[in-house]
Design a protein around this motif. Structure first.
Motif, PDB file in Angstrom:
ATOM      1  N   ASP A   1       0.793  -1.261  -0.057  1.00  0.00           N
ATOM      2  CA  ASP A   1      -0.115  -0.060  -0.004  1.00  0.00           C
ATOM      3  C   ASP A   1       0.925   1.236  -0.075  1.00  0.00           C
ATOM      4  O   ASP A   1       1.644   1.354   0.927  1.00  0.00           O
ATOM      5  N   VAL A   2       0.763   2.106  -0.972  1.00  0.00           N
ATOM      6  CA  VAL A   2       1.548   3.373  -1.272  1.00  0.00           C
ATOM      7  C   VAL A   2       0.405   4.492  -1.640  1.00  0.00           C
ATOM      8  O   VAL A   2      -0.368   4.254  -1.962  1.00  0.00           O
ATOM      9  N   PRO A   3       0.772   5.623  -1.573  1.00  0.00           N
ATOM     10  CA  PRO A   3      -0.072   6.670  -1.853  1.00  0.00           C
ATOM     11  C   PRO A   3      -0.346   6.618  -3.466  1.00  0.00           C
ATOM     12  O   PRO A   3       0.614   6.220  -4.080  1.00  0.00           O
ATOM     13  N   PRO A   4      -1.418   7.245  -3.925  1.00  0.00           N
ATOM     14  CA  PRO A   4      -1.536   7.252  -5.304  1.00  0.00           C
ATOM     15  C   PRO A   4      -0.543   7.884  -6.087  1.00  0.00           C
ATOM     16  O   PRO A   4       0.026   9.157  -5.467  1.00  0.00           O
ATOM     17  N   GLY A   5      -0.050   7.762  -7.186  1.00  0.00           N
ATOM     18  CA  GLY A   5       0.894   8.458  -8.069  1.00  0.00           C
ATOM     19  C   GLY A   5       1.815   7.628  -8.787  1.00  0.00           C
ATOM     20  O   GLY A   5       1.515   6.591  -9.146  1.00  0.00           O
ATOM     21  N   ARG A   6       2.748   8.085  -9.346  1.00  0.00           N
ATOM     22  CA  ARG A   6       3.489   7.396 -10.402  1.00  0.00           C
ATOM     23  C   ARG A   6       4.907   7.180  -9.835  1.00  0.00           C
ATOM     24  O   ARG A   6       5.320   7.819  -8.978  1.00  0.00           O
ATOM     25  N   TYR A   7       5.339   5.563  -9.915  1.00  0.00           N
ATOM     26  CA  TYR A   7       6.490   5.185  -9.195  1.00  0.00           C
ATOM     27  C   TYR A   7       7.328   4.660 -10.268  1.00  0.00           C
ATOM     28  O   TYR A   7       6.754   3.995 -11.365  1.00  0.00           O
ATOM     29  N   TRP A   8       8.624   4.883 -10.166  1.00  0.00           N
ATOM     30  CA  TRP A   8       9.779   4.097 -10.947  1.00  0.00           C
ATOM     31  C   TRP A   8      10.160   2.972 -10.259  1.00  0.00           C
ATOM     32  O   TRP A   8      10.539   2.837  -9.445  1.00  0.00           O
ATOM     33  N   ALA A   9      10.250   1.850 -11.213  1.00  0.00           N
ATOM     34  CA  ALA A   9      10.495   0.563 -10.199  1.00  0.00           C
ATOM     35  C   ALA A   9      11.572  -0.056 -11.075  1.00  0.00           C
ATOM     36  O   ALA A   9      11.938   0.049 -12.174  1.00  0.00           O
TER      37      ALA A   9
ATOM     38  N   VAL B   1      -2.232  11.385 -18.234  1.00  0.00           N
ATOM     39  CA  VAL B   1      -2.938  12.617 -18.964  1.00  0.00           C
ATOM     40  C   VAL B   1      -2.285  14.053 -18.393  1.00  0.00           C
ATOM     41  O   VAL B   1      -2.112  14.734 -19.254  1.00  0.00           O
ATOM     42  N   ALA B   2      -1.633  13.925 -17.348  1.00  0.00           N
ATOM     43  CA  ALA B   2      -1.093  15.078 -16.538  1.00  0.00           C
ATOM     44  C   ALA B   2       0.197  15.230 -17.622  1.00  0.00           C
ATOM     45  O   ALA B   2       0.620  16.478 -17.808  1.00  0.00           O
ATOM     46  N   LYS B   3       0.971  14.362 -17.896  1.00  0.00           N
ATOM     47  CA  LYS B   3       2.177  14.537 -18.762  1.00  0.00           C
ATOM     48  C   LYS B   3       1.893  15.044 -20.157  1.00  0.00           C
ATOM     49  O   LYS B   3       2.562  15.688 -20.602  1.00  0.00           O
ATOM     50  N   GLU B   4       0.652  14.334 -20.725  1.00  0.00           N
ATOM     51  CA  GLU B   4       0.313  15.133 -21.796  1.00  0.00           C
ATOM     52  C   GLU B   4      -0.184  16.415 -21.706  1.00  0.00           C
ATOM     53  O   GLU B   4       0.226  17.217 -22.818  1.00  0.00           O
ATOM     54  N   LEU B   5      -0.644  17.158 -20.557  1.00  0.00           N
ATOM     55  CA  LEU B   5      -0.887  18.497 -20.585  1.00  0.00           C
ATOM     56  C   LEU B   5       0.330  19.194 -20.110  1.00  0.00           C
ATOM     57  O   LEU B   5       0.484  20.396 -19.959  1.00  0.00           O
ATOM     58  N   GLY B   6       1.440  18.526 -19.658  1.00  0.00           N
ATOM     59  CA  GLY B   6       2.522  19.400 -19.107  1.00  0.00           C
ATOM     60  C   GLY B   6       2.608  19.648 -17.649  1.00  0.00           C
ATOM     61  O   GLY B   6       2.988  20.641 -17.131  1.00  0.00           O
ATOM     62  N   VAL B   7       1.533  19.017 -16.992  1.00  0.00           N
ATOM     63  CA  VAL B   7       1.250  19.365 -15.494  1.00  0.00           C
ATOM     64  C   VAL B   7       2.343  18.344 -14.725  1.00  0.00           C
ATOM     65  O   VAL B   7       2.442  17.406 -15.102  1.00  0.00           O
TER      66      VAL B   7
ATOM     67  N   ASN C   1      -2.408  16.770  -6.970  1.00  0.00           N
ATOM     68  CA  ASN C   1      -3.441  16.629  -5.762  1.00  0.00           C
ATOM     69  C   ASN C   1      -4.421  16.124  -5.865  1.00  0.00           C
ATOM     70  O   ASN C   1      -4.673  15.509  -6.958  1.00  0.00           O
ATOM     71  N   ALA C   2      -5.371  15.767  -4.775  1.00  0.00           N
ATOM     72  CA  ALA C   2      -6.394  15.007  -4.853  1.00  0.00           C
ATOM     73  C   ALA C   2      -7.628  15.459  -5.678  1.00  0.00           C
ATOM     74  O   ALA C   2      -8.069  14.920  -6.365  1.00  0.00           O
ATOM     75  N   GLU C   3      -7.545  17.075  -5.949  1.00  0.00           N
ATOM     76  CA  GLU C   3      -8.649  17.669  -6.746  1.00  0.00           C
ATOM     77  C   GLU C   3      -8.106  17.344  -8.196  1.00  0.00           C
ATOM     78  O   GLU C   3      -8.949  16.954  -9.241  1.00  0.00           O
TER      79      GLU C   3
ATOM     80  N   GLY D   1     -10.150  23.822 -15.839  1.00  0.00           N
ATOM     81  CA  GLY D   1      -9.526  22.485 -15.849  1.00  0.00           C
ATOM     82  C   GLY D   1      -8.056  22.337 -15.523  1.00  0.00           C
ATOM     83  O   GLY D   1      -7.317  23.237 -15.663  1.00  0.00           O
ATOM     84  N   VAL D   2      -7.425  21.016 -15.196  1.00  0.00           N
ATOM     85  CA  VAL D   2      -6.259  20.898 -14.900  1.00  0.00           C
ATOM     86  C   VAL D   2      -5.436  21.333 -16.257  1.00  0.00           C
ATOM     87  O   VAL D   2      -5.654  20.707 -17.308  1.00  0.00           O
ATOM     88  N   GLY D   3      -4.564  22.218 -15.918  1.00  0.00           N
ATOM     89  CA  GLY D   3      -3.465  22.667 -17.040  1.00  0.00           C
ATOM     90  C   GLY D   3      -4.401  23.174 -18.318  1.00  0.00           C
ATOM     91  O   GLY D   3      -3.890  23.329 -19.268  1.00  0.00           O
ATOM     92  N   SER D   4      -5.686  23.702 -18.090  1.00  0.00           N
ATOM     93  CA  SER D   4      -6.405  24.410 -18.973  1.00  0.00           C
ATOM     94  C   SER D   4      -5.867  25.691 -19.359  1.00  0.00           C
ATOM     95  O   SER D   4      -5.156  26.502 -18.698  1.00  0.00           O
ATOM     96  N   GLN D   5      -5.639  25.887 -20.792  1.00  0.00           N
ATOM     97  CA  GLN D   5      -5.183  26.969 -21.432  1.00  0.00           C
ATOM     98  C   GLN D   5      -6.043  27.746 -22.379  1.00  0.00           C
ATOM     99  O   GLN D   5      -5.710  28.669 -22.715  1.00  0.00           O
ATOM    100  N   GLY D   6      -7.071  26.805 -22.761  1.00  0.00           N
ATOM    101  CA  GLY D   6      -8.217  27.707 -23.588  1.00  0.00           C
ATOM    102  C   GLY D   6      -7.533  27.282 -24.909  1.00  0.00           C
ATOM    103  O   GLY D   6      -6.619  26.322 -25.384  1.00  0.00           O
TER     104      GLY D   6
END
Length: 284
Positions: free
Chosen positions: A57-65, A100-106, A111-113, A218-223
């Motif tokens: 059990d680890v916090p949600p997120g990206r991990y390198w293994a 998706v965040a990496k696609e957006l450059g975020v 965070n949770a939201e 939106g997350v990373g929104s730029q219009g």
């Protein structure tokens, strides 16, 4: 659960028949793999070339293994650093908020939201794919106990046709366990596996990112992408989106047409004319 396929010498490899073992997986919080987070092991062999780890059990997120295994008995351990995991797994989605965040450059971590907003965008894009294909993109896991395989020449227990199991859909053997009496407990994946299909994953990821980028707040929104603004701010020029087929263009649903479920129905044929005008003679 994390199912791992060992890579050795640039090819997929199964160490157990040679006396090897997949020993451990270590999770790190960055691509440099310096800060250890947690680990697990050894792995359980599901079938030829596939090993399963029960992840901590680890916090949600990206991990390198880093996965360690011995390719054969007495050989030196090998480390595979090509693995990257977006946890938690098993959400019924073909993409992840981190992808998706990496696609957006975020920047990560989210965070949770942000995570909740991106999960919603993924579900919407995935729903479009399901509607177009006419079938779910997440297979169903079905377990049958005490099955006896059809013993044939060159028997392959990973072949669904080797088992007395039928389904009106795509079937894959996920895992099998020997009961010691000649029978097996078998896990079948029934249905289309979108997460294992790169075009489906790309479509959902890129469209979820684009919809979130264009959504106000939106997350990373730029219009719309602005290419230039006049000195007085009297005019604004916008970048034109790449057309279909150009580099950077969003994939279209039609690119997934090969997996679209086809509906067949018999054609209404005209009544056969009576003999001797018919092309064939009826039975007397």
């Amino acid at each position: 659960m994390f199912d791992y396929r060992p890579m050795y010498g640039g090819a997929q490899y199964d160490p157990e028949p040679a006396g090897g073992q997949v020993t451990s997986v270590s999770l790190y919080d960055g691509p440099d793999r310096t800060t250890f987070v947690s680990g697990a092991g050894p792995a359980t062999r599901l079938r030829a070339g596939v090993y399963r780890f029960t992840l901590p059990d680890v916090p949600p997120g990206r991990y390198w293994a880093t996965v360690s295994f011995t390719p054969s008995e007495g050989a030196q351990p090998v480390k595979d650093e090509s693995v990257r995991l977006d946890l938690p797994l098993g959400l019924g989605l073909v993409s992840s908020p981190e992808a998706v965040a990496k696609e957006l450059g975020v920047a990560l971590p989210l965070n949770a939201e942000q995570r909740d907003d991106l999960l919603t965008a993924i579900r919407k894009a995935q729903a479009d794919v399901v509607s177009y294909l006419g079938q779910p993109v997440i297979p169903q896991l079905v377990t049958r106990t005490a099955l006896t395989p059809y013993w044939r020449h060159h028997e392959d227990l990973e072949d669904p046709d080797s088992w007395p199991f039928e389904a009106d859909d795509l079937v894959q053997v996920s895992a099998y366990r020997d009961r010691g009496d000649g029978t097996y407990d078998v896990d079948f994946l029934v249905g289309f596996d979108g997460a294992a299909n790169d075009p489906v994953v790309r479509y959902v990821t890129t469209h979820a990112a684009e919809s979130e980028r264009l959504r106000p707040g939106g997350v990373g929104s730029q219009g719309r992408r602005v290419s230039s603004v006049s000195a007085e701010g009297q005019s604004i020029s916008y970048e034109s989106a790449p057309t279909t087929g150009q580099a950077g263009a969003l994939p279209e649903l039609s690119s997934l047409s090969r997996w679209k479920r086809r509906l067949f129905q018999p054609l209404n044929r005209p009544a056969r004319p009576p003999w001797p005008y018919s092309s064939t003679r009826g039975r007397r």
